[in-house]
Motif scaffolding. Structure first.
Motif, PDB file in Angstrom:
ATOM      1  N   PRO A  57     105.480 -14.249  87.162  1.00 19.42           N
ATOM      2  CA  PRO A  57     105.832 -15.086  86.135  1.00 19.42           C
ATOM      3  C   PRO A  57     106.065 -16.809  86.397  1.00 19.42           C
ATOM      4  CG  PRO A  57     107.645 -14.129  86.885  1.00 19.42           C
ATOM      5  CD  PRO A  57     106.540 -13.524  87.743  1.00 19.42           C
ATOM      6  N   ASP A  58     105.966 -17.379  87.573  1.00 18.36           N
ATOM      7  CA  ASP A  58     106.272 -18.430  88.024  1.00 18.36           C
ATOM      8  C   ASP A  58     104.858 -19.368  88.179  1.00 18.36           C
ATOM      9  OD1 ASP A  58     108.756 -18.245  88.306  1.00 18.36           O
ATOM     10  OD2 ASP A  58     108.462 -17.422  90.387  1.00 18.36           O
ATOM     11  N   PHE A  59     103.646 -18.573  88.234  1.00 16.25           N
ATOM     12  CA  PHE A  59     102.425 -19.720  88.037  1.00 16.25           C
ATOM     13  C   PHE A  59     101.438 -18.766  87.576  1.00 16.25           C
ATOM     14  CE2 PHE A  59     102.605 -17.527  92.138  1.00 16.25           C
ATOM     15  CZ  PHE A  59     101.340 -17.092  92.492  1.00 16.25           C
ATOM     16  N   LYS A  60     100.202 -19.297  86.862  1.00  8.82           N
ATOM     17  CA  LYS A  60      98.928 -18.586  86.436  1.00  8.82           C
ATOM     18  C   LYS A  60      97.631 -19.037  86.986  1.00  8.82           C
ATOM     19  CE  LYS A  60     100.913 -17.997  81.971  1.00  8.82           C
ATOM     20  NZ  LYS A  60     101.019 -18.403  80.492  1.00  8.82           N
ATOM     21  N   ILE A  61      96.922 -18.140  87.040  1.00  7.99           N
ATOM     22  CA  ILE A  61      95.645 -18.304  87.733  1.00  7.99           C
ATOM     23  C   ILE A  61      94.258 -18.313  86.921  1.00  7.99           C
ATOM     24  CG2 ILE A  61      94.155 -17.404  89.454  1.00  7.99           C
ATOM     25  CD1 ILE A  61      96.285 -18.203  90.670  1.00  7.99           C
ATOM     26  N   ASP A  62      93.260 -19.297  86.963  1.00  4.35           N
ATOM     27  CA  ASP A  62      92.216 -19.097  86.155  1.00  4.35           C
ATOM     28  C   ASP A  62      91.167 -18.362  86.856  1.00  4.35           C
ATOM     29  OD1 ASP A  62      93.327 -21.133  84.231  1.00  4.35           O
ATOM     30  OD2 ASP A  62      93.294 -22.517  85.570  1.00  4.35           O
ATOM     31  N   THR A  63      90.873 -18.498  88.096  1.00  4.37           N
ATOM     32  CA  THR A  63      89.849 -17.947  88.760  1.00  4.37           C
ATOM     33  C   THR A  63      90.309 -17.502  90.216  1.00  4.37           C
ATOM     34  OG1 THR A  63      88.624 -19.886  88.089  1.00  4.37           O
ATOM     35  CG2 THR A  63      87.570 -18.839  89.918  1.00  4.37           C
ATOM     36  N   PHE A  64      89.804 -16.264  90.364  1.00  8.16           N
ATOM     37  CA  PHE A  64      89.903 -15.742  91.651  1.00  8.16           C
ATOM     38  C   PHE A  64      88.814 -15.984  92.802  1.00  8.16           C
ATOM     39  CE2 PHE A  64      93.301 -13.399  89.077  1.00  8.16           C
ATOM     40  CZ  PHE A  64      94.178 -13.454  90.060  1.00  8.16           C
ATOM     41  N   GLU A  65      88.993 -16.138  93.990  1.00  6.91           N
ATOM     42  CA  GLU A  65      87.944 -16.406  94.836  1.00  6.91           C
ATOM     43  C   GLU A  65      88.303 -15.168  96.017  1.00  6.91           C
ATOM     44  OE1 GLU A  65      85.844 -17.780  98.488  1.00  6.91           O
ATOM     45  OE2 GLU A  65      88.104 -17.251  98.063  1.00  6.91           O
ATOM     46  N   PHE A  66      87.242 -14.865  96.199  1.00  6.71           N
ATOM     47  CA  PHE A  66      87.318 -13.747  97.380  1.00  6.71           C
ATOM     48  C   PHE A  66      85.822 -13.454  98.037  1.00  6.71           C
ATOM     49  CE2 PHE A  66      87.195 -11.447  93.205  1.00  6.71           C
ATOM     50  CZ  PHE A  66      86.096 -10.588  93.599  1.00  6.71           C
ATOM     51  N   ASP A  67      85.918 -12.663  98.993  1.00  6.93           N
ATOM     52  CA  ASP A  67      84.703 -12.497  99.764  1.00  6.93           C
ATOM     53  C   ASP A  67      84.432 -11.045 100.148  1.00  6.93           C
ATOM     54  OD1 ASP A  67      84.850 -15.422 101.112  1.00  6.93           O
ATOM     55  OD2 ASP A  67      86.869 -14.756 101.471  1.00  6.93           O
ATOM     56  N   VAL A 125      89.468  -4.096  92.611  1.00  9.09           N
ATOM     57  CA  VAL A 125      90.055  -5.502  92.231  1.00  9.09           C
ATOM     58  C   VAL A 125      89.487  -5.854  90.824  1.00  9.09           C
ATOM     59  CG1 VAL A 125      89.708  -7.786  92.812  1.00  9.09           C
ATOM     60  CG2 VAL A 125      89.860  -6.189  94.561  1.00  9.09           C
ATOM     61  N   LEU A 126      88.301  -5.556  90.484  1.00 10.81           N
ATOM     62  CA  LEU A 126      87.727  -6.004  89.158  1.00 10.81           C
ATOM     63  C   LEU A 126      88.383  -5.058  88.176  1.00 10.81           C
ATOM     64  CD1 LEU A 126      84.061  -6.647  89.791  1.00 10.81           C
ATOM     65  CD2 LEU A 126      85.771  -8.185  89.647  1.00 10.81           C
ATOM     66  N   ASP A 127      88.661  -3.915  88.231  1.00  6.25           N
ATOM     67  CA  ASP A 127      89.238  -3.176  87.223  1.00  6.25           C
ATOM     68  C   ASP A 127      90.794  -3.419  86.976  1.00  6.25           C
ATOM     69  OD1 ASP A 127      87.102  -1.495  86.869  1.00  6.25           O
ATOM     70  OD2 ASP A 127      87.799   0.015  88.107  1.00  6.25           O
ATOM     71  N   TYR A 128      91.565  -3.874  88.189  1.00  2.00           N
ATOM     72  CA  TYR A 128      92.713  -4.218  88.002  1.00  2.00           C
ATOM     73  C   TYR A 128      92.894  -5.285  87.289  1.00  2.00           C
ATOM     74  CZ  TYR A 128      96.876  -6.619  89.345  1.00  2.00           C
ATOM     75  OH  TYR A 128      98.185  -7.300  89.216  1.00  2.00           O
ATOM     76  N   LEU A 129      92.033  -6.482  87.650  1.00  2.00           N
ATOM     77  CA  LEU A 129      92.279  -8.042  86.924  1.00  2.00           C
ATOM     78  C   LEU A 129      91.771  -7.819  85.516  1.00  2.00           C
ATOM     79  CD1 LEU A 129      91.070 -10.235  89.985  1.00  2.00           C
ATOM     80  CD2 LEU A 129      93.259  -9.955  88.839  1.00  2.00           C
ATOM     81  N   THR A 130      90.642  -7.078  85.042  1.00  2.00           N
ATOM     82  CA  THR A 130      90.317  -7.116  83.835  1.00  2.00           C
ATOM     83  C   THR A 130      91.289  -6.299  82.909  1.00  2.00           C
ATOM     84  OG1 THR A 130      88.809  -5.114  84.371  1.00  2.00           O
ATOM     85  CG2 THR A 130      87.889  -7.310  84.508  1.00  2.00           C
ATOM     86  N   SER A 131      92.093  -5.317  83.438  1.00  2.00           N
ATOM     87  CA  SER A 131      93.138  -4.726  82.787  1.00  2.00           C
ATOM     88  C   SER A 131      94.210  -5.708  82.372  1.00  2.00           C
ATOM     89  CB  SER A 131      93.620  -3.369  83.503  1.00  2.00           C
ATOM     90  OG  SER A 131      94.602  -3.941  84.743  1.00  2.00           O
ATOM     91  N   LEU A 132      94.398  -6.730  83.060  1.00  7.39           N
ATOM     92  CA  LEU A 132      95.156  -7.540  82.590  1.00  7.39           C
ATOM     93  C   LEU A 132      94.819  -8.990  81.708  1.00  7.39           C
ATOM     94  CD1 LEU A 132      97.226  -8.020  86.121  1.00  7.39           C
ATOM     95  CD2 LEU A 132      97.770  -6.485  84.153  1.00  7.39           C
ATOM     96  N   GLY A 133      93.624  -9.184  81.998  1.00  7.08           N
ATOM     97  CA  GLY A 133      93.432 -10.573  80.983  1.00  7.08           C
ATOM     98  C   GLY A 133      91.935 -10.896  81.426  1.00  7.08           C
ATOM     99  N   GLU A 134      91.426 -12.183  80.814  1.00  6.52           N
ATOM    100  CA  GLU A 134      90.081 -12.685  81.360  1.00  6.52           C
ATOM    101  C   GLU A 134      90.227 -13.746  82.441  1.00  6.52           C
ATOM    102  OE1 GLU A 134      88.436 -14.071  77.769  1.00  6.52           O
ATOM    103  OE2 GLU A 134      88.288 -12.254  76.820  1.00  6.52           O
ATOM    104  N   TYR A 135      89.550 -13.534  83.410  1.00  4.84           N
ATOM    105  CA  TYR A 135      89.745 -14.420  84.502  1.00  4.84           C
ATOM    106  C   TYR A 135      88.114 -14.754  84.880  1.00  4.84           C
ATOM    107  CZ  TYR A 135      94.279 -13.016  85.553  1.00  4.84           C
ATOM    108  OH  TYR A 135      95.683 -12.616  85.385  1.00  4.84           O
ATOM    109  N   ASP A 136      87.861 -15.986  85.624  1.00  6.10           N
ATOM    110  CA  ASP A 136      86.584 -16.300  86.133  1.00  6.10           C
ATOM    111  C   ASP A 136      86.620 -15.715  87.769  1.00  6.10           C
ATOM    112  OD1 ASP A 136      85.056 -17.154  83.914  1.00  6.10           O
ATOM    113  OD2 ASP A 136      86.229 -19.180  84.075  1.00  6.10           O
ATOM    114  N   TYR A 137      85.700 -15.649  88.205  1.00  8.25           N
ATOM    115  CA  TYR A 137      85.471 -15.527  89.807  1.00  8.25           C
ATOM    116  C   TYR A 137      84.480 -16.081  90.630  1.00  8.25           C
ATOM    117  CZ  TYR A 137      87.677 -11.296  87.443  1.00  8.25           C
ATOM    118  OH  TYR A 137      88.393 -10.346  86.430  1.00  8.25           O
ATOM    119  N   ILE A 138      84.973 -16.399  91.722  1.00  5.44           N
ATOM    120  CA  ILE A 138      84.157 -16.998  92.746  1.00  5.44           C
ATOM    121  C   ILE A 138      84.055 -15.925  93.786  1.00  5.44           C
ATOM    122  CG2 ILE A 138      83.790 -18.912  94.511  1.00  5.44           C
ATOM    123  CD1 ILE A 138      85.768 -20.611  92.644  1.00  5.44           C
TER     124      ILE A 138
END
Length: 338
Positions: free
Chosen positions: A88-98, A178-191
């Motif tokens: 609850p203390d911060f929000k993310i727009d984009t997730f970067e991973f390898d 990872v994608l299933d989890y994040l898309t279940s929470l909202g809309e993000y961009d990905y690098i």
């Protein structure tokens, strides 16, 4: 006597050569310091019309969790993603991973080419420098991917977990999970970067592309690779997958920006570049000239890995499109203060 004079001349010439080398090195160091520390005036940033959704404009810098916020939690684990997505203390727009491809053609999250730095692979597999492509996904799931994680205070909370009791949240991850989890929470961009080179890297691109199409996420992803042959393969086989510039293309871009080349026409839509890295070539990639030229050409400018709060503040002020950091909580705080 003549021999003695010759030796003195040799010694004198050698001194002059070393002195000249010293002067050149000093000039390079001074130029590097000036370049690295030069900050442009934010008022010099211009606005351009663009179809590139990743060019967000002044005041809208995207906050990206580099390696899923690897400075806060074990990098690229579900624990790290949950911390970024549900905190609850911060929000993310984009997730970067390898990504790396496994022996059985599964794409798993891992930054390094080997498993040593982040996991207990040497203990589990009985050898150092174990590579993910040497093992199946199920074999890799036996590892503790938080074994080497240390927080800013030096604490290692996951180090001594028994090998039979490793929580799922710090086991190696498939991209699908990872994608299933994040898309279940909202809309993000990905690098997303594929680390493999050659044929393995190309196979990884095909698998990634099919997953993104299946999940309707193709338009949310910027793909990257440090391997030219993999990036060129994307251009050839999957031109609708947006990609970032290769290292050589970044250097070509920088040269074009310096001379304001009006005919420059790149095949990529995003620059993912460093800023203020020590011992680098004297090329400041965080100036108004660089950002304006990129935006004029329809190229988004994303910076990695920005962990200095001073650099975060500056790059926000000059309208960086995205900042990737291991500490997205710090970046979020600075962004909102600005």
């Amino acid at each position: 006597m003549k021999t003695e004079i010759k030796e003195k001349k040799k010694h004198s010439n050698a001194k002059k050569v070393f002195a000249a080398i010293g002067i050149v090195l000093a000039m390079i160091i001074i130029a590097d310091i000036i370049s690295v520390n030069w900050h442009s005036n934010p008022k010099n940033i211009k606005t351009y019309e663009t179809d590139n959704n990743y060019i967000v404009g002044m005041g809208n810098t995207q906050i990206s969790a580099h390696r899923s916020g690897g400075g806060i939690m074990p990098e690229e684990t579900m624990a790290a993603f949950k911390n970024c997505a549900e905190n609850p203390d911060f929000k993310i727009d984009t997730f970067e991973f390898d990504l790396h491809i496994t022996k059985d053609d599964v794409l798993v999250l891992l930054h390094d080419d080997t498993l040593d730095r982040t996991s207990n692979s040497a203990e589990i597999f009985g050898k150092e420098e174990a590579r993910p492509e040497e093992y199946t996904y199920d074999e890799l799931r036996t590892l503790n991917m938080g074994a080497k994680f240390a927080d800013e205070s030096g604490n290692m909370p996951y180090k001594d977990i028994d090998k039979d009791n490793v929580p799922d949240d710090i086991k190696i991850l498939r991209i699908e999970d990872v994608l299933d989890y994040l898309t279940s929470l909202g809309e993000y961009d990905y690098i997303i970067e594929i680390k493999n080179s050659g044929d393995l890297g190309k196979k990884g691109v095909d698998i990634l592309y099919n997953i993104l199409v299946d999940k309707n996420l193709l338009d949310c992803v910027v793909f990257g690779s440090f391997h030219e042959e993999v990036s060129h393969y994307v251009d050839e086989k999957h031109p609708d997958l947006m990609r970032s510039a290769t290292i050589k293309e970044v250097l070509t871009f920088w040269a074009a920006a310096l001379r304001n080349d009006k005919d420059f026409n790149p095949s990529y839509s995003v620059l993912q570049i460093p800023f203020n890295m020590p011992y680098r070539i004297a090329a400041n990639l965080g100036t108004a000239q660089v950002i304006n030229y990129a935006h004029e050409k329809g190229i988004a400018v994303q910076y990695w890995t920005i962990n200095s709060e001073k650099d975060m503040e500056y790059l926000i002020s000059v309208g960086a499109d995205c900042i990737m950091t291991d500490y997205p909580d710090k970046l979020y705080k600075i962004y909102n203060e600005k």
